[in-house]
Design an enzyme around this catalytic site. Structure first.
Site, PDB file in Angstrom:
ATOM      1  N   HIS A   1      -6.484  10.082  -4.004  1.00 10.92           N
ATOM      2  CA  HIS A   1      -6.013  10.625  -2.434  1.00 10.92           C
ATOM      3  C   HIS A   1      -6.873  11.714  -2.397  1.00 10.92           C
ATOM      4  O   HIS A   1      -6.792  12.284  -0.873  1.00 10.92           O
ATOM      5  CB  HIS A   1      -5.053  10.746  -2.404  1.00 10.92           C
ATOM      6  CG  HIS A   1      -4.452  10.581  -0.558  1.00 10.92           C
ATOM      7  ND1 HIS A   1      -5.250   9.892   0.107  1.00 10.92           N
ATOM      8  CD2 HIS A   1      -3.380   9.863  -1.227  1.00 10.92           C
ATOM      9  CE1 HIS A   1      -4.450   9.368   1.219  1.00 10.92           C
ATOM     10  NE2 HIS A   1      -3.425   9.642   0.840  1.00 10.92           N
TER      11      HIS A   1
ATOM     12  N   ASP B   1      -8.684   8.587   1.883  1.00  9.96           N
ATOM     13  CA  ASP B   1      -8.221   8.310   2.407  1.00  9.96           C
ATOM     14  C   ASP B   1      -7.240   6.868   2.022  1.00  9.96           C
ATOM     15  O   ASP B   1      -7.678   5.605   2.038  1.00  9.96           O
ATOM     16  CB  ASP B   1      -8.510   8.832   3.951  1.00  9.96           C
ATOM     17  CG  ASP B   1      -9.098  10.323   4.312  1.00  9.96           C
ATOM     18  OD1 ASP B   1      -8.577  10.519   3.497  1.00  9.96           O
ATOM     19  OD2 ASP B   1      -9.405  10.513   5.017  1.00  9.96           O
TER      20      ASP B   1
END
Length: 494
Positions: free
Chosen positions: A465, A469
């Site tokens: 992450h 995204d």
């Protein structure tokens, strides 16, 4: 004499464990004949003979940990040493220095990770003394442990190169033993005697037998961590340091175990591969901001296409048409649209890969490995299937090289072959994405207002992450889903 040394083990691999010797001192060997097998935390490496001759001495015994370019053994070329053992033995009695043609170097043994030097603290033998194989010659001290140096061969200590108090490097020569080849045959039966006294079918390490004999410990009572249960030097040292069995159990950080349960437990040392897998997976969890997103795919169209063309595909290309080529193609298609899933973090930079080296996770008897299909984005269905079949077979046979498991940019893991319905795969660092495939299962689905039975598969994308995204991760999975539910999209790059 020709030295047999540890070959290059691969990028980032600095040491290996001697697993098996196929030859013993005195055996004749041919050029390229396999002498021994080394195990690293990733692959098994065979060491061939560089010359033809007689194996005069084994320096690194089974179970020893050795570094790159370390001395494993020495070979007398042409078998001259084996042809005339008697004169060599005579030379040992009358003039030890004259036996230098059969000299064996005594090297600093492996000192341990990050230890580069040691100090010679004590010599137990003097120049001119007769020594037996595995008899202690001297003791070294490092900043962590004391290391005993055994004689690599029987003979006469003809020269000491590092006197007491001298600091030596990890690859330094400590001494020279003369007449080694001539007298090496004598102590061999004695070394085998302690092992024969036990109930095991394998011979223990000579250094272990010596330690146990000195302490009066029955070798059969010691649990060996070497190949096939072989008792190694470390096992013998542990047995002498803690003769009472309950002591280690009491100190171990685990819940109390009843005596009845303990008698039915089996303790097995983790393989180097399993230790590396454990370390890398935990490092992945500790380093990456890992998150998993899920979707599902209707496999109807892929299964129909495969069933229609599998016989023709096999006839033309000589390989079966499986599902992995479809998934590989679908992932390549999705990675072009979401390139951050095919990238990696390097410090404060994001490195985007304008190519796809696809890792295909494969289960083996010793653990999970990930061979890499290079330039997968430029390969056809047939090329992908051939590459997966070939590397999968090499993985199961333990024949993958280091190069074949490095450089992957994205990974596919198929837990469905074991019946997994849903899981969250762990990233294979430094990659930023891994796709988890699962079991194809018939489920009722609502399609166009009707409930129909369709072959469904859950998909899982674990991603880092920090650079991927949620939108990018979901888009990636949707593109994979679309490509598999309508394979014609792959042909038209849609």
């Amino acid at each position: 004499m020709t030295d047999v040394k540890v070959p290059t083990l691969g990028e980032s691999v600095t040491e290996a464990t001697v697993a098996t010797w196929f030859k013993k001192p005195g055996d004749s060997v041919a050029v390229d004949e396999m002498l021994c097998e080394l195990e690293t935390d990733k692959v098994t490496v065979e060491v061939p003979s560089p010359v033809a001759g007689t194996l005069s001495e084994i320096v690194a015994n089974e179970g020893d940990t050795v570094g790159v370019d370390a001395l494993l053994a020495q070979i007398s070329e042409g078998g001259a040493a084996a042809a005339a053992p008697a004169p060599a033995a005579k030379a040992e009695k009358t003039a030890p220095a004259a036996a230098s043609s059969d000299a064996v170097d005594v090297m600093v043994p492996t000192l341990g990770e990050s230890v580069t030097e040691a100090t010679v603290s004590t010599w137990f033998k003097a120049v001119g003394d007769t020594v037996a194989q595995d008899e202690m010659l001297c003791e070294l001290e490092t900043d962590k442990v004391s290391v005993e140096v055994p004689a690599p061969a029987a003979g006469v200590l003809s020269e000491i190169l590092a006197p007491e108090g001298e600091t030596v490097q990890a690859d330094a020569k400590l001494a020279v033993i003369g007449g080694a080849t001539a007298s090496a045959a004598a102590p061999a039966p004695a070394a085998a005697t302690p092992a024969a006294s036990g109930s095991k079918d394998v011979e223990n390490a000579p250094s272990a037998n010596k330690i146990l004999a000195e302490k009066g410990i029955d070798p059969a009572s010691v649990t060996g961590t070497g190949r096939d249960g072989r008792v190694m030097k470390e096992d013998a040292m542990k047995a002498t340091a803690a003769p009472a069995a309950p002591a280690p159990a009491a100190a171990a950080p685990r819940a109390p175990v009843s005596a009845d349960d303990a008698s039915r437990e089996e303790r097995v040392k983790m393989t180097r591969l399993r230790q590396t897998i454990a370390r890398r997976l935990k490092d992945s969890q500790n380093t990456a901001a890992m998150l998993t997103t899920y979707n599902e795919v209707d496999m109807t169209e892929v299964m129909a296409l495969r069933n229609e063309y599998k016989d023709l595909f096999l006839k033309k290309h000589g390989v079966k048409l499986g599902f992995m080529s479809f998934f590989t193609k679908a992932c390549v298609h999705a990675l072009k649209e979401v390139p951050e899933v095919n990238a990696e973090i390097d410090g404060t930079d994001v490195v985007y890969k304008n190519f796809v080296h696809m890792g295909i996770a494969a289960g083996t008897p010793t653990g999970l490995v990930v061979p890499v299909i290079r330039e997968a984005d430029a390969m056809s269905f047939a090329d992908i299937e051939k590459a997966i079949a070939e590397k999968g077979a090499r993985a199961r046979d333990g024949k993958l090289s280091m190069a074949e498991m490095q450089g992957g940019t994205f990974t596919i893991s198929n837990g469905g072959v074991y019946g997994s319905l849903m899981s969250s795969p762990i990233l294979n660092p430094p990659q930023s994405g891994i796709l988890g495939m699962h079991k194809i299962q018939d489920r009722p689905m609502a399609i166009n207002g009707e409930v129909v039975i369709r072959p469904m598969m859950y998909l899982a994308l674990s991603y880092d992450h920090r650079i991927v995204d949620g939108k990018g991760a979901v888009t990636f999975l949707v593109r994979v889903k679309e490509a598999l539910e309508d394979p014609r999209r792959l042909l038209m790059d849609l």
